[in-house]
Design a protein around this motif. Structure first.
Motif, PDB file in Angstrom:
ATOM      1  N   VAL A   1      37.838  38.704  16.347  1.00 48.57           N
ATOM      2  CA  VAL A   1      38.103  38.637  17.729  1.00 48.57           C
ATOM      3  C   VAL A   1      37.265  38.039  18.322  1.00 48.57           C
ATOM      4  CG1 VAL A   1      38.020  39.824  20.194  1.00 48.57           C
ATOM      5  CG2 VAL A   1      39.075  41.026  18.531  1.00 48.57           C
ATOM      6  N   VAL A   2      35.892  37.382  18.175  1.00 48.31           N
ATOM      7  CA  VAL A   2      34.431  36.928  19.259  1.00 48.31           C
ATOM      8  C   VAL A   2      35.334  35.468  18.744  1.00 48.31           C
ATOM      9  CG1 VAL A   2      33.746  37.337  17.194  1.00 48.31           C
ATOM     10  CG2 VAL A   2      32.736  37.222  19.713  1.00 48.31           C
ATOM     11  N   TRP A   3      35.610  35.131  17.616  1.00 47.68           N
ATOM     12  CA  TRP A   3      36.060  33.830  17.201  1.00 47.68           C
ATOM     13  C   TRP A   3      36.904  33.181  18.146  1.00 47.68           C
ATOM     14  CZ3 TRP A   3      32.357  30.068  15.741  1.00 47.68           C
ATOM     15  CH2 TRP A   3      31.486  30.946  14.469  1.00 47.68           C
TER      16      TRP A   3
ATOM     17  N   ASN B   1      23.544  35.325  26.219  1.00 52.40           N
ATOM     18  CA  ASN B   1      21.698  34.798  26.575  1.00 52.40           C
ATOM     19  C   ASN B   1      21.899  36.323  26.011  1.00 52.40           C
ATOM     20  OD1 ASN B   1      19.339  34.531  26.783  1.00 52.40           O
ATOM     21  ND2 ASN B   1      19.949  33.495  28.459  1.00 52.40           N
ATOM     22  N   ILE B   2      21.840  37.218  24.918  1.00 54.61           N
ATOM     23  CA  ILE B   2      21.263  38.200  24.137  1.00 54.61           C
ATOM     24  C   ILE B   2      19.798  39.097  25.169  1.00 54.61           C
ATOM     25  CG2 ILE B   2      21.168  40.305  22.410  1.00 54.61           C
ATOM     26  CD1 ILE B   2      22.989  38.016  20.489  1.00 54.61           C
ATOM     27  N   PRO B   3      18.421  38.334  24.473  1.00 56.67           N
ATOM     28  CA  PRO B   3      17.268  38.077  25.059  1.00 56.67           C
ATOM     29  C   PRO B   3      17.327  38.656  26.005  1.00 56.67           C
ATOM     30  CG  PRO B   3      17.270  36.617  23.300  1.00 56.67           C
ATOM     31  CD  PRO B   3      18.822  37.001  23.508  1.00 56.67           C
TER      32      PRO B   3
ATOM     33  N   THR C   1      29.584  34.698  29.356  1.00 56.57           N
ATOM     34  CA  THR C   1      29.152  33.453  27.538  1.00 56.57           C
ATOM     35  C   THR C   1      30.162  34.369  27.705  1.00 56.57           C
ATOM     36  OG1 THR C   1      28.082  35.265  27.233  1.00 56.57           O
ATOM     37  CG2 THR C   1      26.568  33.180  27.841  1.00 56.57           C
ATOM     38  N   ASN C   2      30.522  35.558  27.698  1.00 56.34           N
ATOM     39  CA  ASN C   2      31.854  36.520  27.225  1.00 56.34           C
ATOM     40  C   ASN C   2      33.405  37.179  27.592  1.00 56.34           C
ATOM     41  OD1 ASN C   2      33.565  38.122  25.357  1.00 56.34           O
ATOM     42  ND2 ASN C   2      31.503  39.514  24.824  1.00 56.34           N
ATOM     43  N   THR C   3      34.157  36.389  27.539  1.00 59.53           N
ATOM     44  CA  THR C   3      35.637  37.065  28.794  1.00 59.53           C
ATOM     45  C   THR C   3      35.411  37.946  28.399  1.00 59.53           C
ATOM     46  OG1 THR C   3      36.746  34.916  27.674  1.00 59.53           O
ATOM     47  CG2 THR C   3      37.976  36.376  28.907  1.00 59.53           C
TER      48      THR C   3
HETATM   49  S1  SF4 Z   1      29.801  38.682  20.755  1.00 63.80           S
HETATM   50 FE1  SF4 Z   1      29.407  40.092  19.289  1.00 63.80          FE
HETATM   51  S2  SF4 Z   1      27.735  39.179  17.615  1.00 63.80           S
HETATM   52 FE2  SF4 Z   1      27.967  38.322  19.723  1.00 63.80          FE
HETATM   53  S3  SF4 Z   1      26.373  39.721  21.013  1.00 63.80           S
HETATM   54 FE3  SF4 Z   1      28.142  40.671  21.273  1.00 63.80          FE
HETATM   55  S4  SF4 Z   1      28.673  42.067  19.618  1.00 63.80           S
HETATM   56 FE4  SF4 Z   1      26.858  40.632  19.109  1.00 63.80          FE
END
Ligand code: SF4
Ligand SMILES: Cc1cc2nc3c(=O)[nH]c(=O)nc-3n(C[C@H](O)[C@H](O)[C@H](O)COP(=O)(O)OP(=O)(O)OC[C@H]3O[C@@H](n4cnc5c(N)ncnc54)[C@H](O)[C@@H]3O)c2cc1C
Length: 478
Positions: free
Chosen positions: A451-453, A65-67, A88-90
């Motif tokens: 890595v992100v995948w 949720n970047i914004p 959303t990101n470990t």
């Molecule tokens: S996980 Fe990678 S692609 Fe997603 S917002 Fe962060 S840097 Fe960008």
């Protein structure tokens, strides 16, 4: 000579205004701005126009949720920004450092596309989570309730670890097996420390261990323990073993000393940075210092090799790639970094063999041109006749990509289906393999990826494993 080379590199790096300016624009806030870091991060985050069509988010594999976390950062609400980002990101601080943002979130920022330079999303993500670590907001997992069932995770790379984190949060007992002596997979032994500092991975490993994840290291599944035993022991299994079979080169002289695989070279360098005793590094076999180095390949692994060789004090570093710059698979940002550090690229060249008596002394290089496009539309390289030359080299690093190991044979397991490329077949949504209760994620399913995948796969597999174990528990309760 090596010292001179290193001095030259340090000087070049120090005196390079364009690189420094570029880094400032990218905004490695902690390192560059120090006590003004928060204000600078907020300033950069406030450049987000809140456009309402967040292509950045849809092009992030985790749909971060970047914004919203940019808005919170711009308002100085860093703890909330961190909570949102980690939902959303470990491993947000890892992705912030090493995602190829130019191909993912940042490359699709509308500000970038309108020609005003992207919001530096990755650097802000890194900043938010590094701050969270400094402030003590990142805590070990504490499950609300413990569950009896256990999950065995084979492979302690980002895919396995992301799943282990989510499974432990859900209260399951989790054991991670890895053949290496350290957890982290390619985060520790592939990606160089100048891109991803090792402490960043080590503190994540500790956080997982403190939260109750058990690590069984130096354990090669298929040798030290059988896959069948692990299936007996655990209620579900996750395969997250990555891809490690290096593509090789033939040709005259290909067996000479001094021709090495990229993974061995990078592992030795990474081990050294941990302070390990590395005999192959000490003997010079896997050390570029004072040597003319040729790296073969045009992907990100090749870029990591050339940049590592420069840092080790190589006399010269050349990269041979059979297509041209526009057609190389590696990130253009990495190529630009390598060039600024003194790496020379020989585009449209391919190795035909190697010269030397016992040890390599040179690479026989064929010149190429791009021919007609193939079925995929990509122009195929073809050799220009009678245009060979010899490139002197005392160390040749082969960085031609990786393939999966043959798991069904190595693990002596019937019924584990693989694709014709050897990757494990797993359902796109559930990550379930052809074996009941066995799931698979990351590079061993996708082939060499990012890595992100792997993180996304690991999180999704954890959801499926939880659903599977809940279903088993309900059946048992009936
Ligand atoms: S996980 Fe990678 S692609 Fe997603 S917002 Fe962060 S840097 Fe960008
Ligand atoms: C040099 C290099 C640089 C890279 N740079 C980047 C980058 O900058 N950004 C990016 O996003 N991606 C990068 N990648 C790709 C990225 O590292 C991988 O896509 C990612 O690590 C895959 O995660 P994974 O969990 O599937 O596997 P891995 O990270 O490979 O982890 C697999 C783990 O399984 C273990 N294992 C394997 N077989 C067994 C067995 N039989 N028994 C026990 N354990 C086993 C291995 O020891 C390893 O620890 C790079 C890759 C390389 C090689």
């Amino acid at each position: 000579m090596a010292e001179q080379r290193m001095l030259k590199f340090v000087k070049v790096a120090r005196d390079m205004p364009s690189k420094r300016q570029a880094e400032e624009r990218r905004g490695d806030f902690h390192e560059i701005y120090r006590e003004f870091a928060e204000a600078k991060a907020a300033e950069q985050a406030s450049r987000c126009s809140q456009c309402g069509v967040p292509y950045c988010q849809s092009h992030c594999p985790l749909h971060n949720n970047i914004p919203d976390w940019l808005k919170l950062t711009a308002e100085g609400r860093l703890r909330e920004a961190y909570e949102l980002s980690q939902a959303t990101n470990t491993f947000p601080e890892i992705c912030g450092r090493i995602c190829p943002q130019d191909r993912l979130c940042e490359g699709n920022c509308v500000i970038e596309q309108s020609g005003h330079g992207t919001v530096t999303i990755g650097a802000i993500e890194k900043y938010i989570t590094d701050t969270a670590w400094e402030e003590g907001w990142v805590l070990p997992v504490t499950p609300l309730a413990e569950r009896e069932e256990s999950v065995g995770v084979i492979g302690a790379g980002p895919g396995g670890l992301a799943a282990a984190d989510a499974l432990r949060k859900a209260g399951f007992r989790v054991t991670v097996y890895d053949r290496h002596d350290r957890s982290g997979g390619l985060l520790v032994y592939g990606i160089p420390g100048f891109k991803l500092e090792k402490e960043v991975v080590v503190r994540r490993n500790k956080q997982l261990a403190d939260g109750g994840v058990e690590f069984v290291l130096n354990c090669d599944v298929g040798k030290d323990v059988s896959f069948a035993d692990l299936r007996q022991k655990h209620d579900a299994i996750l395969i997250a073993t990555g891809v490690y079979k290096s593509r090789d080169l033939g040709g005259p002289g290909s067996g000479l000393k001094g021709i090495v695989r990229a993974i061995d070279y990078l592992t030795a360098s990474n081990r050294k940075s941990f302070g390990d005793d590395v005999p192959e590094f000490a003997s010079g076999e896997l050390n570029a210092e004072g040597r003319r180095v040729v790296v073969i390949g045009g992907g990100d692994t090749a870029m990591d090799c050339v940049r590592t060789a420069i840092r080790q004090g190589a006399t010269s570093v050349k990269c041979l790639y059979r297509r041209d710059r526009a057609n190389m698979p590696g990130s253009q940002r990495e190529v630009a970094n390598a060039e600024e550090e003194g790496v020379e690229f020989a585009w449209l060249t391919a190795p035909k063999g190697f010269t030397g008596e016992e040890a390599v002394a040179g690479v026989r290089v064929g010149r190429m041109r791009l021919g007609a496009p193939d079925a995929s539309g990509r122009q195929s390289p073809e050799e220009i006749p009678d245009a060979d030359y010899t490139e002197p080299a005392e160390l040749v690093i082969k960085a031609l990509g990786f393939e999966p190991e043959e798991l069904p044979r190595l693990w002596d397991v019937d019924g584990l289906e693989v694709t014709r490329w050897g990757t494990v077949k797993a359902d796109f949504m559930t990550k379930q393999t052809s074996l009941e209760g066995v799931f698979a994620v990351g590079d061993i399913v996708r082939g060499a990826s990012l890595v992100v995948w792997a993180i996304r796969d690991g999180r999704e597999a954890a959801d499926s494993i939880i659903a599977h174990l809940n279903a088993q528990a309900s059946i048992a309760a009936e």
